[in-house]
Design a protein around this motif. Structure first.
Motif, PDB file in Angstrom:
ATOM      1  N   ARG A 113      37.269  27.720  74.185  1.00  0.00           N
ATOM      2  CA  ARG A 113      38.072  27.809  72.954  1.00  0.00           C
ATOM      3  C   ARG A 113      37.380  28.753  71.956  1.00  0.00           C
ATOM      4  NH1 ARG A 113      40.337  22.509  69.717  1.00  0.00           N
ATOM      5  NH2 ARG A 113      41.592  23.630  68.136  1.00  0.00           N
ATOM      6  N   TRP A 114      38.164  29.543  71.269  1.00  0.00           N
ATOM      7  CA  TRP A 114      37.621  30.447  70.253  1.00  0.00           C
ATOM      8  C   TRP A 114      38.729  30.864  69.274  1.00  0.00           C
ATOM      9  CZ3 TRP A 114      39.166  32.070  75.017  1.00  0.00           C
ATOM     10  CH2 TRP A 114      39.982  33.209  75.089  1.00  0.00           C
ATOM     11  N   GLN A 115      38.311  31.447  68.171  1.00  0.00           N
ATOM     12  CA  GLN A 115      39.272  32.011  67.222  1.00  0.00           C
ATOM     13  C   GLN A 115      39.275  33.524  67.371  1.00  0.00           C
ATOM     14  OE1 GLN A 115      38.804  30.864  63.142  1.00  0.00           O
ATOM     15  NE2 GLN A 115      39.353  28.731  63.489  1.00  0.00           N
ATOM     16  N   GLU A 116      40.478  34.048  67.311  1.00  0.00           N
ATOM     17  CA  GLU A 116      40.626  35.478  67.572  1.00  0.00           C
ATOM     18  C   GLU A 116      41.573  36.092  66.528  1.00  0.00           C
ATOM     19  OE1 GLU A 116      42.876  38.225  70.887  1.00  0.00           O
ATOM     20  OE2 GLU A 116      41.924  36.352  71.557  1.00  0.00           O
ATOM     21  N   VAL A 117      41.146  37.232  66.006  1.00  0.00           N
ATOM     22  CA  VAL A 117      41.994  38.000  65.075  1.00  0.00           C
ATOM     23  C   VAL A 117      42.437  39.247  65.809  1.00  0.00           C
ATOM     24  CG1 VAL A 117      42.116  39.201  62.876  1.00  0.00           C
ATOM     25  CG2 VAL A 117      40.729  37.121  63.076  1.00  0.00           C
ATOM     26  N   SER A 118      43.752  39.384  65.971  1.00  0.00           N
ATOM     27  CA  SER A 118      44.292  40.516  66.721  1.00  0.00           C
ATOM     28  C   SER A 118      45.367  41.213  65.898  1.00  0.00           C
ATOM     29  CB  SER A 118      44.894  40.047  68.050  1.00  0.00           C
ATOM     30  OG  SER A 118      43.893  39.410  68.832  1.00  0.00           O
ATOM     31  N   HIS A 119      45.493  42.513  66.192  1.00  0.00           N
ATOM     32  CA  HIS A 119      46.469  43.334  65.472  1.00  0.00           C
ATOM     33  C   HIS A 119      47.587  43.722  66.419  1.00  0.00           C
ATOM     34  CE1 HIS A 119      43.461  43.610  62.288  1.00  0.00           C
ATOM     35  NE2 HIS A 119      42.575  43.948  63.239  1.00  0.00           N
ATOM     36  N   TYR A 120      48.748  43.114  66.242  1.00  0.00           N
ATOM     37  CA  TYR A 120      49.914  43.355  67.072  1.00  0.00           C
ATOM     38  C   TYR A 120      51.003  44.022  66.228  1.00  0.00           C
ATOM     39  CZ  TYR A 120      47.930  40.471  70.785  1.00  0.00           C
ATOM     40  OH  TYR A 120      47.131  39.984  71.764  1.00  0.00           O
ATOM     41  N   PRO A 121      52.059  44.495  66.875  1.00  0.00           N
ATOM     42  CA  PRO A 121      53.167  45.085  66.108  1.00  0.00           C
ATOM     43  C   PRO A 121      53.719  44.151  65.036  1.00  0.00           C
ATOM     44  CG  PRO A 121      53.394  45.633  68.420  1.00  0.00           C
ATOM     45  CD  PRO A 121      52.242  44.670  68.340  1.00  0.00           C
ATOM     46  N   SER A 122      53.625  42.866  65.259  1.00  0.00           N
ATOM     47  CA  SER A 122      54.143  41.919  64.268  1.00  0.00           C
ATOM     48  C   SER A 122      53.207  41.790  63.064  1.00  0.00           C
ATOM     49  CB  SER A 122      54.320  40.548  64.909  1.00  0.00           C
ATOM     50  OG  SER A 122      53.073  40.044  65.364  1.00  0.00           O
ATOM     51  N   GLY A 123      51.996  42.335  63.203  1.00  0.00           N
ATOM     52  CA  GLY A 123      51.032  42.238  62.119  1.00  0.00           C
ATOM     53  C   GLY A 123      49.740  41.643  62.614  1.00  0.00           C
ATOM     54  N   THR A 124      48.817  41.448  61.699  1.00  0.00           N
ATOM     55  CA  THR A 124      47.533  40.861  62.030  1.00  0.00           C
ATOM     56  C   THR A 124      47.683  39.349  62.075  1.00  0.00           C
ATOM     57  OG1 THR A 124      46.358  42.681  60.971  1.00  0.00           O
ATOM     58  CG2 THR A 124      45.136  40.629  61.337  1.00  0.00           C
ATOM     59  N   ARG A 125      47.282  38.778  63.211  1.00  0.00           N
ATOM     60  CA  ARG A 125      47.424  37.338  63.392  1.00  0.00           C
ATOM     61  C   ARG A 125      46.060  36.737  63.722  1.00  0.00           C
ATOM     62  NH1 ARG A 125      52.076  36.368  61.289  1.00  0.00           N
ATOM     63  NH2 ARG A 125      52.110  34.330  62.359  1.00  0.00           N
ATOM     64  N   THR A 126      45.878  35.515  63.295  1.00  0.00           N
ATOM     65  CA  THR A 126      44.676  34.759  63.640  1.00  0.00           C
ATOM     66  C   THR A 126      45.093  33.570  64.500  1.00  0.00           C
ATOM     67  OG1 THR A 126      43.614  35.371  61.558  1.00  0.00           O
ATOM     68  CG2 THR A 126      42.692  33.488  62.745  1.00  0.00           C
ATOM     69  N   GLY A 127      44.474  33.436  65.683  1.00  0.00           N
ATOM     70  CA  GLY A 127      44.855  32.372  66.592  1.00  0.00           C
ATOM     71  C   GLY A 127      43.689  31.524  67.044  1.00  0.00           C
ATOM     72  N   ASP A 128      43.971  30.237  67.241  1.00  0.00           N
ATOM     73  CA  ASP A 128      42.999  29.329  67.849  1.00  0.00           C
ATOM     74  C   ASP A 128      43.326  29.326  69.341  1.00  0.00           C
ATOM     75  OD1 ASP A 128      41.120  27.477  68.400  1.00  0.00           O
ATOM     76  OD2 ASP A 128      42.069  25.834  67.302  1.00  0.00           O
ATOM     77  N   VAL A 129      42.525  30.024  70.172  1.00  0.00           N
ATOM     78  CA  VAL A 129      42.855  30.288  71.581  1.00  0.00           C
ATOM     79  C   VAL A 129      42.117  29.306  72.487  1.00  0.00           C
ATOM     80  CG1 VAL A 129      42.929  32.032  73.411  1.00  0.00           C
ATOM     81  CG2 VAL A 129      43.071  32.725  70.971  1.00  0.00           C
TER      82      VAL A 129
END
Length: 741
Positions: A113-129
């Motif tokens: 498990r980790w937290q990830e900040v990614s930049h997608y076409p929908s915008g910058t999202r932060t996810g608990d993966v």
């Protein structure tokens, strides 16, 4: 098939259904490692992003299935993702982290498990993966299942909370959080620094504890009424420090609402504006109060007058205005210095305050001019006239008391002009103007007194303004003429000198005497232009008489102190004019009065010395009527001393006037000066002056002032009217015969 270790987090299912056809296609391709109904449930009901990755050789991973939430979160269509490797889908700046986590899950056979900040076409999202390895029967791992819980808003909210806390703790403004009832719940460090209170001391208390000036219930009620109605209040008010010190503050209060729309808290933010208020007050006082005396200045006083007019008009009332001027203050100020003058002005201001009543206003208009606004007392209207007289008389008496400056008693006096509103004027400008006119009359009447404005005074002022206008026009058109009064050698009766005197023939009023228009020239500054015109005329006539008749008369020119103080340029123009005319030295005699020398002005002294250096003689006029005459005789090189007519007009043998004239003549001769007696009108006066040893005489006995043409006529004939057969001898015999009786 072994179950994957760990389970995905339990969440509320989304409101919409999720398609699971792609999962079905994948599972149909081979023996399903996970029951189909379980996977379908996950895809359709879990609100998080779900994806499956096929583990390939060489640390390669390919998307086998994703749910519709994947598209909502990333903006990438499902069809554009399934079948693609992660290198083609995962943003490059996240790819290294993601692959490392995949390797860890495969190697440990555990959920990672980790937290990830990614930049997608929908915008910058932060996810608990969360990634779970799917383990085959033979212990291998050819499938990874991932779940991404979107925590973008949670992170944003947490960040905002952290920022809010940071701002709250580090803000320079004093912040207080009040509950819905307006009682303190929390305060920041700036609040404590600004007001001195800790949270323990004021928790649960109303803000009134640190307010100042809110004791009036009406104001407090109005503040909270506006706050409850609009949710906001802002304005300036006074705050009280714990130690009692009062400070100026700009405060804003805003309501914070809960989900139910009800007020949960009030946020109060205060800024200390004491320094700016002090600066504003200082600037305001500088603009409205006299820095020396602390009295209202002209601007502020006029505002008081305007307000008094509005009040009087609204109440059918009245009031009185006094304008006060210190008599001869300029002489004392310039003699003793401006610092002494300032001390006198401050003391004068205090004396004025002591002479007035509560409700009256004392102001300083500028220089040594003060003013008093006497508020009317409607309940004692019949006594107001007496009150004005009493106040004016009290001021006169107060100013007559000695001013002690540097252990020296200085005696001054005051003149006062008085006017009433609305009897004497209907507006502020006229009111002040009429008071000035009354002051002018008080000074003309001898100073140290007060005068009321009258209509006659107004008519005189209007006539004076018209006369100034006519005088200015006459000067510009060179309508003022120079006449000459002979100055006779008393030993021979010969015409030795003349004094130049200005004459003005008004087109309507006829001849106007110098005593009337010369002071107007000095007051308006026209004396400078007039002086230059006279000097030019005198030089021209001197040259003309010398060339035509060989006459070497001395011509006297009266000089005003205003001329000497007007600047070096005017004096230098006169010097150049005399030099160009090539007049012999001592042709021009500059006559000055003792009053001109009283100020001991260095510039005046310098100009008089330059006149001497330019070959002009100096004559001290009106000797004995001024101050410190002997010191002037010592300081300046006067060639002539003129005895004032006041000593001559009552001249008789054995009188004090004769003794004074004889003493003046003797003193002047011992100092190397010659004496001219003014105002000789009788043969007896002539004889007595000759007996006393006077050198020259001037007066109606010889001639009044005459035009230049008359002087030219006398010079052409070589005979003077006072020298007709036996005149001088006959006059002398009459006088000596009277003396011998």
């Amino acid at each position: 098939m072994a179950q994957p270790p760990g389970t995905p987090p339990v969440v509320q299912p989304p409101p919409q259904d999720l398609a699971s056809s792609q999962v079905a296609r994948y599972l149909a391709a081979d023996a399903p490692p996970v029951p189909l109904h379980y996977l379908t449930y996950l895809f359709e009901h879990v609100a998080d992003v779900i994806f499956f990755l096929e583990v390939l050789d060489g640390e390669r991973y390919r998307f086998s299935a994703v749910n519709e939430r994947f598209t909502l979160a990333t903006g990438l269509p499902v069809g554009a993702v399934v079948g693609k490797e992660v290198d083609e889908i995962i943003p490059p700046d996240s790819l290294a982290l993601v692959k490392s986590k995949y390797r860890e899950a495969i190697a440990t056979r555990n959920v990672v498990r980790w937290q990830e900040v990614s930049h997608y076409p929908s915008g910058t999202r932060t996810g608990d993966v969360t990634v779970s390895p799917v383990i085959d029967a033979d212990g291998g791992c050819r499938l990874l299942m991932g779940v991404v819980h979107d925590i973008t808003e949670h992170v944003r909210n947490r960040h905002q909370l952290e920022l809010g806390s940071l701002v709250f703790q580090n803000s320079q403004e004093a912040i207080a959080v009040l509950d819905a009832d307006g009682r303190v719940e929390a305060i920041n460090p700036a609040f404590t620094a600004m007001r001195g209170y800790t949270l323990e001391e004021i928790a649960g208390k109303a803000p009134r504890v640190y307010h100042a000036g809110l004791d009036e219930a009406d104001f407090d009620d109005a503040l909270w009424a506006q706050l409850r109605a609009s949710g906001q209040w802002q304005g300036e008010l006074w705050s009280r420090h714990k130690d009692g010190q009062v400070l100026a503050e700009y405060r804003s209060i805003s309501a914070a609402y809960g989900p139910d729309g009800q007020v949960r808290n009030y946020i109060e933010i205060g800024t200390d504006i004491s320094d700016s208020k002090r600066a504003e007050e200082f600037a305001w006082r500088q603009g409205n109060y006299d820095a020396l005396t602390g009295l209202p200045n002209r601007q502020m006083f006029m505002e008081h007058v305007a307000e008094a007019i509005r009040r009087a008009d609204g109440e059918a009332g009245s009031f009185t205005l006094l304008v006060i001027d210190l008599d001869r203050f300029k002489d004392v100020n310039e003699t003793l210095g401006h610092s002494s003058g300032d001390e006198i002005l401050k003391e004068a201001a205090q004396r004025l305050l002591d002479c007035t009543r509560d409700g009256d206003t004392v102001g300083r208009l500028g220089g040594d001019e003060f003013t008093v606004l006497l508020a009317a007392r409607p309940e004692r209207t019949e006594q107001e006239a007496f009150a004005v007289d009493r106040t004016a008389q009290a001021i006169i008496q107060a100013m007559a008391k000695p001013f002690v400056i540097a252990d020296e008693d200085l005696h001054l006096s005051a003149s006062i002009g008085i006017t009433h509103y609305p009897k004497d004027a209907a507006d502020m400008e006229s009111l002040v103007k009429h008071a000035d006119q009354a002051l002018y009359v008080a000074k003309q009447q001898g100073r140290n007194r007060y005068a009321y404005f009258s209509q006659t005074m107004q008519e005189r002022a209007q006539a004076r303004r018209r006369l100034i206008k006519d005088l200015r026009s006459a000067l510009s058109e060179r309508k003022l003429e120079v006449h000459y009064q002979p100055i006779v050698d008393l030993a021979t009766g010969a015409l030795e000198k003349v004094e130049s005197l200005v004459r003005w023939t008004h087109p309507q009023r006829g001849m106007i005497g110098p005593a009337e228009f010369i002071p107007l020239c000095e007051e308006t500054g026209m004396i400078v232009e007039l002086g230059e015109q006279v000097f030019e005329t005198v030089v021209r006539d001197a040259v003309s008489w010398k060339e035509a008749y060989g006459a070497c008369l001395q011509l006297g020119i009266n000089v005003s102190p205003v001329q000497l103080l007007s600047g070096r340029e005017a004096c230098e123009r006169c010097f150049q004019l005399a030099r160009r005319a090539a007049l012999p030295e001592h042709t021009l005699v500059i006559e000055v009065t003792e009053g001109m020398l009283l100020d001991n002005n260095p510039f005046v002294i310098q100009q008089l010395r330059q006149m001497d250096e330019n070959g002009m003689d100096l004559a001290l006029d009106d000797f004995g009527t001024g101050y410190s005459s002997l010191s002037y005789l010592k300081k300046f090189s006067f060639q002539f001393l003129k005895i004032d007519r006041a000593f001559v007009m009552h001249l008789e043998a054995g009188t004090t006037d004769y003794a004074l004239c004889e003493t003046i003549i003797t003193m002047a001769h011992k100092l190397g000066m010659r004496v001219i007696a003014e105002g000789i009108e009788t043969p007896e006066q002539l004889a007595l002056l000759k007996q006393a040893g006077c050198d020259y005489g001037q007066g109606y006995l010889f001639s009044k002032a005459v035009p230049r043409e008359t002087i030219a006529h006398w010079l052409a004939r070589g005979a003077m009217p006072w020298m007709r057969a036996g005149f001088a001898q006959h006059a002398f015999k009459r006088a000596t015969g009277k003396l011998s009786q």
